[in-house]
Design a protein around this motif. Structure first.
Motif, PDB file in Angstrom:
ATOM      1  N   TRP A 401      19.138   3.525 -27.690  1.00 34.86           N
ATOM      2  CA  TRP A 401      18.392   4.281 -28.698  1.00 34.86           C
ATOM      3  C   TRP A 401      17.331   5.164 -28.054  1.00 34.86           C
ATOM      4  O   TRP A 401      17.159   6.322 -28.428  1.00 34.86           O
ATOM      5  N   LEU A 402      16.616   4.624 -27.104  1.00 36.51           N
ATOM      6  CA  LEU A 402      15.589   5.410 -26.423  1.00 36.51           C
ATOM      7  C   LEU A 402      16.188   6.623 -25.721  1.00 36.51           C
ATOM      8  O   LEU A 402      15.634   7.726 -25.773  1.00 36.51           O
ATOM      9  N   SER A 403      17.316   6.438 -25.076  1.00 40.55           N
ATOM     10  CA  SER A 403      17.941   7.536 -24.332  1.00 40.55           C
ATOM     11  C   SER A 403      18.460   8.632 -25.247  1.00 40.55           C
ATOM     12  O   SER A 403      18.695   9.760 -24.814  1.00 40.55           O
ATOM     13  N   SER A 404      18.626   8.315 -26.532  1.00 37.20           N
ATOM     14  CA  SER A 404      19.082   9.328 -27.487  1.00 37.20           C
ATOM     15  C   SER A 404      17.921   9.963 -28.252  1.00 37.20           C
ATOM     16  O   SER A 404      18.138  10.656 -29.250  1.00 37.20           O
ATOM     17  N   GLY A 405      16.697   9.718 -27.804  1.00 38.71           N
ATOM     18  CA  GLY A 405      15.549  10.408 -28.383  1.00 38.71           C
ATOM     19  C   GLY A 405      14.831   9.674 -29.487  1.00 38.71           C
ATOM     20  O   GLY A 405      13.976  10.259 -30.166  1.00 38.71           O
ATOM     21  N   ARG A 406      15.136   8.385 -29.676  1.00 42.40           N
ATOM     22  CA  ARG A 406      14.491   7.631 -30.743  1.00 42.40           C
ATOM     23  C   ARG A 406      13.167   7.013 -30.272  1.00 42.40           C
ATOM     24  O   ARG A 406      12.956   6.772 -29.086  1.00 42.40           O
ATOM     25  N   ILE A 407      12.293   6.722 -31.236  1.00 41.50           N
ATOM     26  CA  ILE A 407      11.024   6.034 -30.990  1.00 41.50           C
ATOM     27  C   ILE A 407      11.194   4.578 -31.411  1.00 41.50           C
ATOM     28  O   ILE A 407      11.623   4.294 -32.538  1.00 41.50           O
ATOM     29  N   ILE A 408      10.849   3.676 -30.513  1.00 41.03           N
ATOM     30  CA  ILE A 408      11.097   2.253 -30.733  1.00 41.03           C
ATOM     31  C   ILE A 408       9.784   1.479 -30.785  1.00 41.03           C
ATOM     32  O   ILE A 408       8.918   1.634 -29.920  1.00 41.03           O
ATOM     33  N   GLY A 409       9.638   0.639 -31.789  1.00 35.91           N
ATOM     34  CA  GLY A 409       8.563  -0.353 -31.784  1.00 35.91           C
ATOM     35  C   GLY A 409       9.023  -1.558 -30.978  1.00 35.91           C
ATOM     36  O   GLY A 409      10.146  -2.043 -31.169  1.00 35.91           O
ATOM     37  N   TRP A 410       8.176  -2.029 -30.083  1.00 38.91           N
ATOM     38  CA  TRP A 410       8.559  -3.119 -29.162  1.00 38.91           C
ATOM     39  C   TRP A 410       7.557  -4.244 -29.332  1.00 38.91           C
ATOM     40  O   TRP A 410       6.447  -4.210 -28.789  1.00 38.91           O
ATOM     41  N   TYR A 411       7.937  -5.262 -30.104  1.00 45.53           N
ATOM     42  CA  TYR A 411       7.056  -6.375 -30.463  1.00 45.53           C
ATOM     43  C   TYR A 411       7.652  -7.648 -29.886  1.00 45.53           C
ATOM     44  O   TYR A 411       8.665  -8.154 -30.373  1.00 45.53           O
ATOM     45  N   GLN A 412       7.013  -8.155 -28.816  1.00 50.08           N
ATOM     46  CA  GLN A 412       7.588  -9.291 -28.102  1.00 50.08           C
ATOM     47  C   GLN A 412       6.487 -10.263 -27.654  1.00 50.08           C
ATOM     48  O   GLN A 412       5.415  -9.850 -27.221  1.00 50.08           O
ATOM     49  N   GLY A 413       6.759 -11.541 -27.768  1.00 49.84           N
ATOM     50  CA  GLY A 413       5.890 -12.544 -27.183  1.00 49.84           C
ATOM     51  C   GLY A 413       4.468 -12.515 -27.715  1.00 49.84           C
ATOM     52  O   GLY A 413       4.201 -12.204 -28.877  1.00 49.84           O
ATOM     53  N   ARG A 414       3.535 -12.815 -26.827  1.00 53.10           N
ATOM     54  CA  ARG A 414       2.122 -12.946 -27.184  1.00 53.10           C
ATOM     55  C   ARG A 414       1.406 -11.606 -27.013  1.00 53.10           C
ATOM     56  O   ARG A 414       1.692 -10.853 -26.096  1.00 53.10           O
ATOM     57  N   SER A 415       0.488 -11.322 -27.896  1.00 52.81           N
ATOM     58  CA  SER A 415      -0.191 -10.028 -27.888  1.00 52.81           C
ATOM     59  C   SER A 415      -1.121  -9.878 -26.688  1.00 52.81           C
ATOM     60  O   SER A 415      -1.600 -10.857 -26.109  1.00 52.81           O
ATOM     61  N   VAL A 556       8.611   5.636 -36.794  1.00 57.32           N
ATOM     62  CA  VAL A 556       9.298   4.812 -35.798  1.00 57.32           C
ATOM     63  C   VAL A 556      10.731   4.590 -36.259  1.00 57.32           C
ATOM     64  O   VAL A 556      10.985   4.259 -37.418  1.00 57.32           O
ATOM     65  N   ASP A 557      11.692   4.758 -35.360  1.00 55.67           N
ATOM     66  CA  ASP A 557      13.103   4.727 -35.733  1.00 55.67           C
ATOM     67  C   ASP A 557      13.691   3.328 -35.794  1.00 55.67           C
ATOM     68  O   ASP A 557      14.597   3.066 -36.592  1.00 55.67           O
ATOM     69  N   ALA A 558      13.211   2.443 -34.932  1.00 57.71           N
ATOM     70  CA  ALA A 558      13.725   1.075 -34.910  1.00 57.71           C
ATOM     71  C   ALA A 558      12.637   0.162 -34.368  1.00 57.71           C
ATOM     72  O   ALA A 558      11.716   0.605 -33.666  1.00 57.71           O
ATOM     73  N   LEU A 559      12.760  -1.109 -34.689  1.00 53.62           N
ATOM     74  CA  LEU A 559      11.776  -2.102 -34.252  1.00 53.62           C
ATOM     75  C   LEU A 559      12.509  -3.263 -33.597  1.00 53.62           C
ATOM     76  O   LEU A 559      13.338  -3.925 -34.228  1.00 53.62           O
ATOM     77  N   ALA A 560      12.191  -3.485 -32.318  1.00 53.71           N
ATOM     78  CA  ALA A 560      12.686  -4.671 -31.616  1.00 53.71           C
ATOM     79  C   ALA A 560      11.607  -5.726 -31.733  1.00 53.71           C
ATOM     80  O   ALA A 560      10.558  -5.641 -31.092  1.00 53.71           O
ATOM     81  N   ILE A 561      11.848  -6.728 -32.571  1.00 51.28           N
ATOM     82  CA  ILE A 561      10.822  -7.720 -32.869  1.00 51.28           C
ATOM     83  C   ILE A 561      11.398  -9.104 -32.586  1.00 51.28           C
ATOM     84  O   ILE A 561      12.308  -9.568 -33.278  1.00 51.28           O
TER      85      ILE A 561
END
Length: 583
Positions: A401-415, A556-561
């Protein structure tokens, strides 16, 4: 100016809050902040187990609460309960509660006088040194103002050296005020932080928005550099001197210089020229202060703290322009970080526990670990508007998705603890896209178009893209982008050819490192645009609910949570450029 002073190791055998943790563990709770930026931190046997800024829970930036509500909101001190829960510690297990002596007393009200307050700059110095990889170091702390001393004096910069015997105060610079509240031009003097603040506010930015001045500065010219030098001096013995009379003349001159122009373009250029001069002189003072400290101590390692340590442009020049060989910057260098400094000081000094430098970089990922069930519960609030899947390999999906120009939310683990998104609460995008900066500023961040974005790069590939020889795990330094790479990653190259940089390794940010490898395998470029997961005026996302709200209200186009991949139903093929925000 103070003579050398030893801050001794004293033992406090009694428990302030309870009977102590299991198995003889020493547990210390640190409270941080001043009149803003409150935070809590829990240290167990010398290890920082949890830390968070109060703003992440109150949803009010820097905890600058609306008048009339601040007393109740401060007394709640929600960050304390959060840290206890995150670390699995009960209130009666805490041995010691430490704060600093310019915090609002209501934030400590729950402890009925049990909290010990230490000097503000000492708390900054403890955060920087005790989390560093160094056995010994020189330490420089600089901000707007710190603790009140005597006869109306207050600290504005402090020089320390540190080793296994603790932190030793070498000297400090002090301003002077007739009031015990630093609120305006008449109160703040002999302060490089104050000097920069007056320019920030004069050119139209708010309190604690000095980062905007730093971002605007490269658009300016040296037009006012010589004139700024008339309003302060830097002494041979390491003191920034700006008298009350100089402050008043400086602020009047700033106002008049801005009144001379009226058009939008002319106003922007004048503001940029003033920002350029402010940044130039701040860098000069930082470099001169560090050179003085090196000559005073002979130490090869340097730790920085206080609000000035957030000036990443200045930080990026220290090793180049001084004789220090290594530089450590605590990721929560501002007032919130004094929570960690207070707790670590309590453990190593008041509890007289020994210190061994960590064998790996300090981890800023100190928030609560949310369960998959928490994520799915947050997603359920938008169940009719989103599609949730669980990819076999999340990093491959995100890289495509990133390589095709999308903006990704990246929510992982501890803040992250501190203001920089370092791969757990991030917005990520393709740095190769020349229009990406404007797209994110307009449709995601809803902020000024001149403001730049940082980048994250694989540590092993850093020297191929950026100048400089040292790593930057916490995005606290600005680097020059190599000339042949500026056109490759234009979205993260500022107008002066620089970039605020995070370097990622498998050890410091394993999942982000894996994502960069996957993105590089597709594109040949191991660099991503990295900024914080939040909308304009809001703190960085803390909970899954925060992440979903930001995702649904921005482009934001997608969210990896966690392990899940979330898209907006019916917009799976839409890019951010085609997005229109709906209220």
């Amino acid at each position: 100016m103070s003579p050398m002073k030893l801050l001794p190791k004293t033992s406090s055998a009694s428990s302030l809050c309870g009977t102590g943790g299991d198995y003889g563990m020493t547990i210390v709770l640190g409270l941080g902040g001043s009149g803003h930026s409150y935070a809590a931190c829990l240290v167990k046997d010398g290890i920082v187990k949890a830390a968070i800024e109060e703003e992440r829970l109150s949803k009010v930036r820097h905890c600058l609460f609306v008048p009339g509500t601040e007393n109740i909101r401060l007394a709640r001190s929600r960050a304390v309960l959060y840290c206890l829960e995150a670390a699995g510690v009960g209130p009666d297990e805490v041995d010691l509660v430490i704060s600093n002596d310019i915090m609002h007393p209501l934030y400590c009200a729950k402890y009925n006088g049990d909290a010990i307050a230490i000097n503000h700059h000492l708390a900054h110095a403890a955060a920087s040194y005790y989390t560093s990889p160094f056995r010994s170091a020189a330490v420089w702390i600089a901000d707007g103002s710190g603790s009140f001393l005597e006869d109306g004096a207050y600290e504005t910069a402090s020089y320390y050296e540190a080793d296994e015997d603790g932190l030793r105060l070498l000297q400090r610079t002090a301003g002077r005020s007739e009031r015990r509240m630093i609120t305006d031009h008449d109160d703040l003097n002999h302060s490089i932080g104050g000097f920069y603040r007056w320019v920030t506010e004069a050119i139209g930015f708010g309190f604690l928005q000095d980062g905007k001045t730093m971002g605007l500065a490269p658009y300016g010219t040296p037009r006012y550099v010589e004139q700024f030098a008339e309003y302060y001096t830097f002494t041979e013995d390491g003191h920034f001197i700006q008298t009350k009379e100089q402050v008043q003349r400086f602020c009047r001159w700033l106002t008049l210089s801005l009144q001379e122009v009226s058009g939008e373009r002319e106003q922007f250029e004048r503001r940029a020229d003033l920002a350029f001069a402010a940044q130039h002189h701040l860098e000069q003072v930082v470099i001169q202060s560090c050179r003085y400290l090196f000559e005073r101590t002979g130490r090869k390692q340097l730790c920085l703290g206080g609000g000035i340590a957030f000036n990443s442009t200045a930080n990026g020049k220290i090793l180049r322009d001084t004789r220090f060989e290594e530089l450590y910057l605590f990721p929560a260098a501002g007032d919130a970080g004094t929570a960690a400094g207070s707790a670590l000081y309590g453990y190593h000094v008041l509890k007289a526990e020994s210190r061994s430098p960590a064998g790996r970089p300090f981890s800023p990922f100190l928030g609560k670990a949310y369960a998959d069930s928490d994520i799915l519960k947050a997603c359920a609030r938008y169940k009719d508007r989103i599609t949730v899947t669980r990819p076999e390999k999340l990093t491959d999906t995100a890289a495509q998705w990133l390589s095709s120009g999308r903006i990704i939310g990246w929510y992982q683990g501890r803040s992250e603890f501190g203001p920089r998104a370092l791969g757990n609460r991030s917005l990520l995008a393709d740095a190769r896209n020349p229009g990406m900066r404007d797209t994110i500023n307009l449709t995601v961040k809803h902020r000024e178009s001149f403001r730049p974005f940082g980048a994250v790069v694989l540590e092993d590939e850093r020297e191929a893209y950026f100048e400089g020889q040292d790593e930057s795990h916490y995005m606290m330094k600005v680097y020059k982008v190599k000339r042949d790479k500026a056109a490759v990653i234009p979205a993260v190259v500022h107008t002066d050819g620089t970039c605020r940089l995070q370097t990622a390794t498998e050890q410091t940010a394993p999942l982000l490192h894996e994502l960069l490898l996957a993105f590089a395998a597709i594109t040949g470029v191991p660099v991503l645009l990295n900024t914080s997961l939040n909308d304009h005026g809001m703190p960085m996302a803390e909970s899954p609910d925060d992440a979903l709200d930001t995702f649904m209200n921005t482009a934001v186009d997608a969210l990896a949570i966690g392990p899940y991949w979330v898209t907006k139903t019916g917009r799976e093929k839409d890019g951010a450029a085609n997005y229109r925000r709906t209220e």
